[in-house]
Design an enzyme around this catalytic site. Structure first.
Site, PDB file in Angstrom:
ATOM      1  N   GLY A   1       0.792  -1.221   0.000  1.00  0.00           N
ATOM      2  CA  GLY A   1       0.000   0.000   0.000  1.00  0.00           C
ATOM      3  C   GLY A   1       0.830   1.279   0.000  1.00  0.00           C
TER       4      GLY A   1
ATOM      5  N   GLY B   1       1.891  20.708   7.862  1.00  0.00           N
ATOM      6  CA  GLY B   1       1.721  19.527   8.699  1.00  0.00           C
ATOM      7  C   GLY B   1       2.917  18.610   8.579  1.00  0.00           C
TER       8      GLY B   1
ATOM      9  N   HIS C   1      22.682   3.897  31.102  1.00  0.00           N
ATOM     10  CA  HIS C   1      23.458   5.136  30.965  1.00  0.00           C
ATOM     11  C   HIS C   1      24.710   4.849  30.149  1.00  0.00           C
ATOM     12  CE1 HIS C   1      25.289   8.976  32.082  1.00  0.00           C
ATOM     13  NE2 HIS C   1      26.406   8.307  32.337  1.00  0.00           N
TER      14      HIS C   1
END
Length: 470
Positions: free
Chosen positions: A42, A190, A449
């Site tokens: 699609g 947008g 971290h």
């Protein structure tokens, strides 16, 4: 009819929603036929999500190499780069082909019958498929089913006074350029217009964005948009806010614009990208014959993705906002499992949304403004990426992470972030809301971290009044 196919589930549309529904149905042993007139995958895989991110990556790499000539802080010096556009587009197309080929293989593996052609609905149990998509003339293929799933997606909205053609292009043409224009006017500020406009600017094109509202990305709250606005200005993108587009210039080499305060003027541009939104693809395949309940052009569905007709389902962009591929995928799985006899509802606590600008924007759940509008008493925690060590090492310290939670029980109801690479926060954001996490749950989860994701933990800590690194 001699070429009649009978099946349990018939899906019209092979985009993210349709092909995921078909694969899941196949896994569950449901006889399934998928009809697609163009390419599997699609809009998302072929002319949307995937190719746009590939083009954005090319633009970022090219722009970074240009920047190293001017910014010596990293100690890197390179000569001015050149762009082989044909090769860049070929790389993008190769990614698309690999993904769409993979979808075809998965459908075959799960015993889904794929019919290439254009569907036309006869009734809720019968569909004819015109095989001309394969270049074959002849009678339509008739398919009868117990369940009909509509997954036809969406298409770009055209401006009636400035239709697509010639110098006026949609996102489809913008993603497969033969050459780059010297200048590009983007109508619509947008996420589609800004993603493509930013990419073109980084590739060296003069870009102007025209937006009728008073800021770009008007669907997002103002604080999230500020870093994006600043980055666009730094890139040299022209921003024409509170400005209307009236039409093409007489010579076709620009657009006529009308600022809220000021006289009509001509904005010169070699190409005009119209990116004012998308609309459900609800015409051209006989949908009106079903007489379904509609919301404008969108098919109305319930929390099972069922339409107003028994045995007819609809998912994805055809059902309206939010038009997001991952929403369609989740709905597709939901429908397939119900047809298999499982109990399912489509009631997500949050659907994340990402704008792949530079910096990126990601949201999930409610913003502070939305929570206030719903009458909720909330507490917020904002942690700036400028205080995050990993963000500094990535030269991406512009932006922040924000959490929104109920004041009474600290239940998290929303997340927002803006910054480089924050799209990858979307899973953590959505998962915490879906699992009903409280601020303490996130604050007391050890985050690795040094990573940018530490900002998620720090935002939760700050909402609790326990911030460590700020």
């Amino acid at each position: 009819m001699s070429n009649l196919i009978n099946t349990t589930l018939l899906i019209i549309g092979g985009g993210p929603g349709g092909y995921v529904a078909a694969i899941r149905a196949g896994q569950l042993g449901i006889p399934t036929v998928l009809v697609e007139g163009a390419s599997l995958g699609g809009t998302c895989l072929n002319i949307g999500c995937i190719p746009s991110k590939a083009l954005i990556h090319v633009a970022e790499k090219f722009h970074a190499l240009q920047g190293y000539d001017k910014h010596s802080a990293l100690g890197i010096q390179v000569s001015s780069p050149t762009l082989d556009l044909e090769r860049s587009v070929a790389w993008k197309d190769a990614i698309v082909k690999k993904l769409t080929t993979g979808v075809g293989a998965l459908l075959k593996k799960n015993k889904v019958t794929v019919v290439q052609g254009w569907a036309h609905i006869i009734d809720g149990k019968t569909v004819d498929v015109d095989p001309v998509a394969k270049g074959k003339a002849g009678a339509p293929q008739r398919i009868r089913c117990e369940h009909l799933l509509l997954a036809t997606g969406s298409e770009p909205v055209a401006l009636p006074f400035m239709p697509f053609g010639g110098s006026v292009i949609s996102s489809t043409e913008a993603l497969s350029p033969k050459t780059l224009p010297a200048s590009l006017a983007v109508v619509g500020g947008g996420y589609i217009g800004l993603e493509l406009g930013t990419a073109y600017r980084k590739l060296g094109v003069k870009v102007d964005v025209i937006e009728a509202q008073d800021r770009v990305l008007p669907a997002y709250d103002a604080e999230l948009v500020k870093p994006v606005h600043a980055a666009l200005k730094t890139l040299g993108v022209g921003l024409h806010l509170q400005t209307q587009v009236l039409g093409l210039a007489e010579d076709g080499k620009g657009v006529r614009i009308q600022p809220a305060k000021g006289a009509e003027q001509i904005l010169a541009a070699q190409q005009i990208l119209v990116a004012v939104g998308r609309k459900p693809r609800s015409r051209g395949f006989g949908l009106s014959s079903l007489m379904l309940d509609m919301n404008g052009l969108a098919v109305r569905i319930d929390d099972r993705c069922h339409t107003s007709m028994n045995g007819v389902w609809a998912i994805g962009d055809l059902t309206g906002e939010p038009m997001l591929a991952h929403r369609a995928m989740a709905q597709g799985e939901c429908v397939a499992e119900q047809i298999a006899g499982l109990t399912r509802r489509f009631m997500p606590a949050a659907i994340p949304a990402v704008c792949f600008t530079d910096p990126e924007v990601v949201t999930a759940g409610l913003s502070p403004q939305q929570a206030a509008a719903d009458g909720l008493d909330t507490v917020e925690g904002v942690f700036p990426l400028a205080a995050n060590g990993r963000a500094m090492t990535l030269e991406s310290s512009d932006g922040f992470v924000r959490v929104v939670a109920r004041r009474d029980n600290h239940l998290i109801i929303g997340w927002q972030a803006v910054g480089r690479g924050v799209s990858e926060f979307s899973a953590s954001f959505a998962q915490s809301i879906e699992m009903g996490a409280c601020l303490e749950d996130v604050a007391h989860t050890i985050h690795a971290h040094p990573t940018q994701s530490e900002a998620i933990q720090e935002a939760a800590l700050r909402a609790l009044g326990q911030a460590v690194h700020i």
